[in-house]
Design a protein around this motif. Structure first.
Motif, PDB file in Angstrom:
ATOM      1  N   ALA A   1     -24.590  20.268 -18.849  1.00 44.48           N
ATOM      2  CA  ALA A   1     -25.644  21.117 -19.401  1.00 44.48           C
ATOM      3  C   ALA A   1     -25.037  22.484 -19.690  1.00 44.48           C
ATOM      4  CB  ALA A   1     -26.805  21.242 -18.413  1.00 44.48           C
ATOM      5  N   ILE A   2     -25.136  22.931 -20.932  1.00 45.21           N
ATOM      6  CA  ILE A   2     -24.570  24.212 -21.320  1.00 45.21           C
ATOM      7  C   ILE A   2     -25.584  24.941 -22.198  1.00 45.21           C
ATOM      8  CG2 ILE A   2     -23.375  23.220 -23.304  1.00 45.21           C
ATOM      9  CD1 ILE A   2     -21.147  25.302 -22.800  1.00 45.21           C
ATOM     10  N   SER A   3     -25.708  26.244 -21.993  1.00 46.66           N
ATOM     11  CA  SER A   3     -26.701  27.043 -22.703  1.00 46.66           C
ATOM     12  C   SER A   3     -26.030  27.961 -23.715  1.00 46.66           C
ATOM     13  CB  SER A   3     -27.516  27.883 -21.712  1.00 46.66           C
ATOM     14  OG  SER A   3     -28.207  27.061 -20.794  1.00 46.66           O
ATOM     15  N   THR A   4     -26.793  28.308 -24.729  1.00 46.87           N
ATOM     16  CA  THR A   4     -26.342  29.260 -25.734  1.00 46.87           C
ATOM     17  C   THR A   4     -27.541  30.022 -26.253  1.00 46.87           C
ATOM     18  OG1 THR A   4     -25.018  29.518 -27.744  1.00 46.87           O
ATOM     19  CG2 THR A   4     -26.568  27.690 -27.703  1.00 46.87           C
ATOM     20  N   GLU A   5     -27.289  31.206 -26.785  1.00 43.34           N
ATOM     21  CA  GLU A   5     -28.373  32.050 -27.270  1.00 43.34           C
ATOM     22  C   GLU A   5     -28.933  31.529 -28.589  1.00 43.34           C
ATOM     23  OE1 GLU A   5     -26.953  36.015 -27.570  1.00 43.34           O
ATOM     24  OE2 GLU A   5     -26.776  36.311 -25.405  1.00 43.34           O
ATOM     25  N   ILE A   6     -30.251  31.698 -28.753  1.00 47.52           N
ATOM     26  CA  ILE A   6     -30.910  31.351 -30.005  1.00 47.52           C
ATOM     27  C   ILE A   6     -31.918  32.437 -30.344  1.00 47.52           C
ATOM     28  CG2 ILE A   6     -30.666  28.844 -29.799  1.00 47.52           C
ATOM     29  CD1 ILE A   6     -33.568  28.773 -28.809  1.00 47.52           C
ATOM     30  N   SER A   7     -32.450  32.365 -31.528  1.00 43.10           N
ATOM     31  CA  SER A   7     -33.503  33.265 -31.979  1.00 43.10           C
ATOM     32  C   SER A   7     -34.429  32.456 -32.867  1.00 43.10           C
ATOM     33  CB  SER A   7     -32.893  34.446 -32.758  1.00 43.10           C
ATOM     34  OG  SER A   7     -32.286  33.983 -33.956  1.00 43.10           O
ATOM     35  N   PRO A   8     -35.586  32.993 -33.259  1.00 39.50           N
ATOM     36  CA  PRO A   8     -36.441  32.234 -34.176  1.00 39.50           C
ATOM     37  C   PRO A   8     -35.716  31.820 -35.451  1.00 39.50           C
ATOM     38  CG  PRO A   8     -37.659  34.071 -33.243  1.00 39.50           C
ATOM     39  CD  PRO A   8     -36.235  34.224 -32.795  1.00 39.50           C
ATOM     40  N   GLU A   9     -34.760  32.652 -35.910  1.00 39.18           N
ATOM     41  CA  GLU A   9     -34.028  32.331 -37.132  1.00 39.18           C
ATOM     42  C   GLU A   9     -33.015  31.214 -36.916  1.00 39.18           C
ATOM     43  OE1 GLU A   9     -35.804  36.234 -37.283  1.00 39.18           O
ATOM     44  OE2 GLU A   9     -34.320  35.397 -35.901  1.00 39.18           O
ATOM     45  N   THR A  10     -32.395  31.174 -35.752  1.00 41.49           N
ATOM     46  CA  THR A  10     -31.365  30.160 -35.489  1.00 41.49           C
ATOM     47  C   THR A  10     -31.897  28.971 -34.702  1.00 41.49           C
ATOM     48  OG1 THR A  10     -30.665  31.284 -33.451  1.00 41.49           O
ATOM     49  CG2 THR A  10     -29.560  31.917 -35.507  1.00 41.49           C
ATOM     50  N   GLY A  11     -33.175  29.014 -34.313  1.00 41.20           N
ATOM     51  CA  GLY A  11     -33.762  27.928 -33.534  1.00 41.20           C
ATOM     52  C   GLY A  11     -34.918  27.248 -34.229  1.00 41.20           C
ATOM     53  N   ALA A  12     -34.846  27.121 -35.558  1.00 39.55           N
ATOM     54  CA  ALA A  12     -35.872  26.416 -36.350  1.00 39.55           C
ATOM     55  C   ALA A  12     -37.253  27.016 -36.159  1.00 39.55           C
ATOM     56  CB  ALA A  12     -35.888  24.926 -36.021  1.00 39.55           C
ATOM     57  N   GLY A  13     -37.308  28.344 -36.020  1.00 39.68           N
ATOM     58  CA  GLY A  13     -38.589  29.021 -35.940  1.00 39.68           C
ATOM     59  C   GLY A  13     -39.386  28.723 -34.697  1.00 39.68           C
ATOM     60  N   GLY A  14     -38.736  28.203 -33.650  1.00 41.11           N
ATOM     61  CA  GLY A  14     -39.437  27.892 -32.422  1.00 41.11           C
ATOM     62  C   GLY A  14     -40.004  26.485 -32.362  1.00 41.11           C
ATOM     63  N   PHE A  15     -39.764  25.680 -33.390  1.00 40.08           N
ATOM     64  CA  PHE A  15     -40.315  24.326 -33.412  1.00 40.08           C
ATOM     65  C   PHE A  15     -39.409  23.309 -32.727  1.00 40.08           C
ATOM     66  CE2 PHE A  15     -42.722  26.322 -36.810  1.00 40.08           C
ATOM     67  CZ  PHE A  15     -44.007  25.917 -36.485  1.00 40.08           C
ATOM     68  N   ILE A  16     -38.285  23.750 -32.186  1.00 42.13           N
ATOM     69  CA  ILE A  16     -37.446  22.876 -31.374  1.00 42.13           C
ATOM     70  C   ILE A  16     -37.984  22.897 -29.955  1.00 42.13           C
ATOM     71  CG2 ILE A  16     -35.137  22.526 -30.432  1.00 42.13           C
ATOM     72  CD1 ILE A  16     -34.009  23.727 -32.974  1.00 42.13           C
ATOM     73  N   LEU A  17     -38.237  21.723 -29.406  1.00 42.88           N
ATOM     74  CA  LEU A  17     -38.816  21.587 -28.072  1.00 42.88           C
ATOM     75  C   LEU A  17     -37.875  20.766 -27.188  1.00 42.88           C
ATOM     76  CD1 LEU A  17     -42.488  20.756 -29.087  1.00 42.88           C
ATOM     77  CD2 LEU A  17     -41.620  22.954 -28.289  1.00 42.88           C
ATOM     78  N   PRO A  18     -37.998  20.915 -25.862  1.00 45.18           N
ATOM     79  CA  PRO A  18     -37.193  20.087 -24.965  1.00 45.18           C
ATOM     80  C   PRO A  18     -37.350  18.603 -25.278  1.00 45.18           C
ATOM     81  CG  PRO A  18     -38.255  21.841 -23.739  1.00 45.18           C
ATOM     82  CD  PRO A  18     -38.802  21.911 -25.129  1.00 45.18           C
ATOM     83  N   ASN A  19     -36.241  17.890 -25.228  1.00 43.31           N
ATOM     84  CA  ASN A  19     -36.128  16.456 -25.505  1.00 43.31           C
ATOM     85  C   ASN A  19     -35.993  16.146 -26.991  1.00 43.31           C
ATOM     86  OD1 ASN A  19     -35.751  14.229 -23.791  1.00 43.31           O
ATOM     87  ND2 ASN A  19     -37.672  13.324 -24.452  1.00 43.31           N
ATOM     88  N   ASP A  20     -35.997  17.181 -27.863  1.00 43.31           N
ATOM     89  CA  ASP A  20     -35.705  16.976 -29.279  1.00 43.31           C
ATOM     90  C   ASP A  20     -34.204  16.783 -29.471  1.00 43.31           C
ATOM     91  OD1 ASP A  20     -38.296  17.085 -30.170  1.00 43.31           O
ATOM     92  OD2 ASP A  20     -38.237  19.219 -30.682  1.00 43.31           O
ATOM     93  N   ARG A  21     -33.820  16.300 -30.652  1.00 48.23           N
ATOM     94  CA  ARG A  21     -32.415  16.133 -31.012  1.00 48.23           C
ATOM     95  C   ARG A  21     -32.072  17.131 -32.111  1.00 48.23           C
ATOM     96  NH1 ARG A  21     -30.512  12.281 -27.290  1.00 48.23           N
ATOM     97  NH2 ARG A  21     -28.718  12.046 -28.646  1.00 48.23           N
ATOM     98  N   VAL A  22     -30.891  17.738 -32.009  1.00 42.84           N
ATOM     99  CA  VAL A  22     -30.494  18.774 -32.959  1.00 42.84           C
ATOM    100  C   VAL A  22     -29.035  18.602 -33.366  1.00 42.84           C
ATOM    101  CG1 VAL A  22     -32.151  20.447 -32.029  1.00 42.84           C
ATOM    102  CG2 VAL A  22     -29.806  20.387 -31.134  1.00 42.84           C
ATOM    103  N   ASP A  23     -28.691  19.213 -34.517  1.00 41.73           N
ATOM    104  CA  ASP A  23     -27.310  19.445 -34.906  1.00 41.73           C
ATOM    105  C   ASP A  23     -26.999  20.919 -34.670  1.00 41.73           C
ATOM    106  OD1 ASP A  23     -27.077  16.839 -35.729  1.00 41.73           O
ATOM    107  OD2 ASP A  23     -27.332  17.280 -37.858  1.00 41.73           O
ATOM    108  N   VAL A  24     -25.764  21.226 -34.247  1.00 39.87           N
ATOM    109  CA  VAL A  24     -25.339  22.602 -34.046  1.00 39.87           C
ATOM    110  C   VAL A  24     -24.414  22.983 -35.198  1.00 39.87           C
ATOM    111  CG1 VAL A  24     -24.213  24.239 -32.500  1.00 39.87           C
ATOM    112  CG2 VAL A  24     -25.532  22.326 -31.550  1.00 39.87           C
TER     113      VAL A  24
END
Length: 264
Positions: free
Chosen positions: A129-152
């Motif tokens: 488990a590793i964390s990184t900083e996000i913002s509304p602009e870099t985090g899909a406007g807040g629509f990413i939720l735990p258990n979702d799948r993403v590309d970095v």
């Protein structure tokens, strides 16, 4: 007696005779045999009494036994016949995936913490488990939720050798189809919320992916791209398309930071 009365009397006598005949005929009919009701065989299966969210620690009141058709009770379900003390056994386990009310409890979706923290308990073996900083602009406007799948996606800005020309930037996907474990310190979606704006995201990564993310944070801006739920089983991006080694590495020795080149 006049003719009209004779006609009415004859009709009445005929109707009475017909009614008597019908009544005698119906009494001779045999009653229809009752259909035999086939009793379905059932077994008691352990199920969730109400919705159980990701990361929830099971209590005795969260689960109960429920009759289940024996023909559809597969071997991975917990039955009273095979594990009579199952309620006591699973109490205190942490849900690695959500359960809906009435859903059978499966051992594969539970994990025993054994004194460890929640995040260490839900991580699959071999993952980090590793964390990184996000913002509304870099985090899909807040629509990413735990258990979702993403590309970095890594975006680098490079200076133009010609001081008069504009700087250039390029982007590439460095990690593909990875799971979001938490936003900030929230391992699950808030009740009734369809978005969750946070400052940090925790991802579930393999060791080599964790190295890639750690290096890339120093190289540019990271952006998360939300993937469709249908892509949960899509293959991951191959390592040869990820950021290659050979960048500067920050080394801290006796409190003094310096940069060294990593060998490819």
């Amino acid at each position: 007696m006049n003719k009209p009365r004779i006609v009415v009397l004859a009709i009445a006598i005929g109707a009475g005779g017909i009614a008597a005949y019908l009544a005698s005929g119906s009494s001779d009919d045999k009653p229809a045999p009752a259909q035999q009701v086939v009793q379905m065989q059932t077994v008691d299966i352990l199920v969730a009494k109400s919705d159980i969210g990701l990361g929830h620690s099971l209590k005795p009141g969260d689960i109960d036994w429920q009759a289940w058709p024996a023909t559809s009770a597969s071997g991975n379900l917990i039955s009273r016949a095979s594990r009579a003390e199952a309620i006591r056994e699973v109490t205190g386990s942490i849900a690695r995936s959500p359960f809906i009310a009435g859903e059978p409890i499966r051992d594969q979706k539970l994990v025993k913490a054994d004194g460890s923290g929640f995040m260490a308990a839900i991580l699959p073996a071999g993952y980090r488990a590793i964390s990184t900083e996000i913002s509304p602009e870099t985090g899909a406007g807040g629509f990413i939720l735990p258990n979702d799948r993403v590309d970095v996606i890594l975006t680098k800005r490079e200076k133009n050798p010609d001081s008069k020309g504009p700087d250039s930037s390029n982007s590439e996907i460095i990690l593909s189809n990875v799971r979001v474990l938490a936003i900030d310190q929230a391992p699950k979606e808030k009740e009734g919320s369809s978005s969750l704006v946070g400052k940090t995201v925790t991802l579930e990564l393999k060791p080599e992916q964790a190295e890639t993310l750690a290096r890339s944070r120093q190289s540019g801006t990271l952006t998360l791209a939300l993937r469709s739920i249908a892509d949960i089983n899509a293959p991951e991006k191959q390592d040869d398309t990820q950021v290659k080694r050979g960048e500067n590495l920050n080394v801290i020795r006796y409190g003094v930071a310096s940069q060294q080149m990593m060998q490819k």
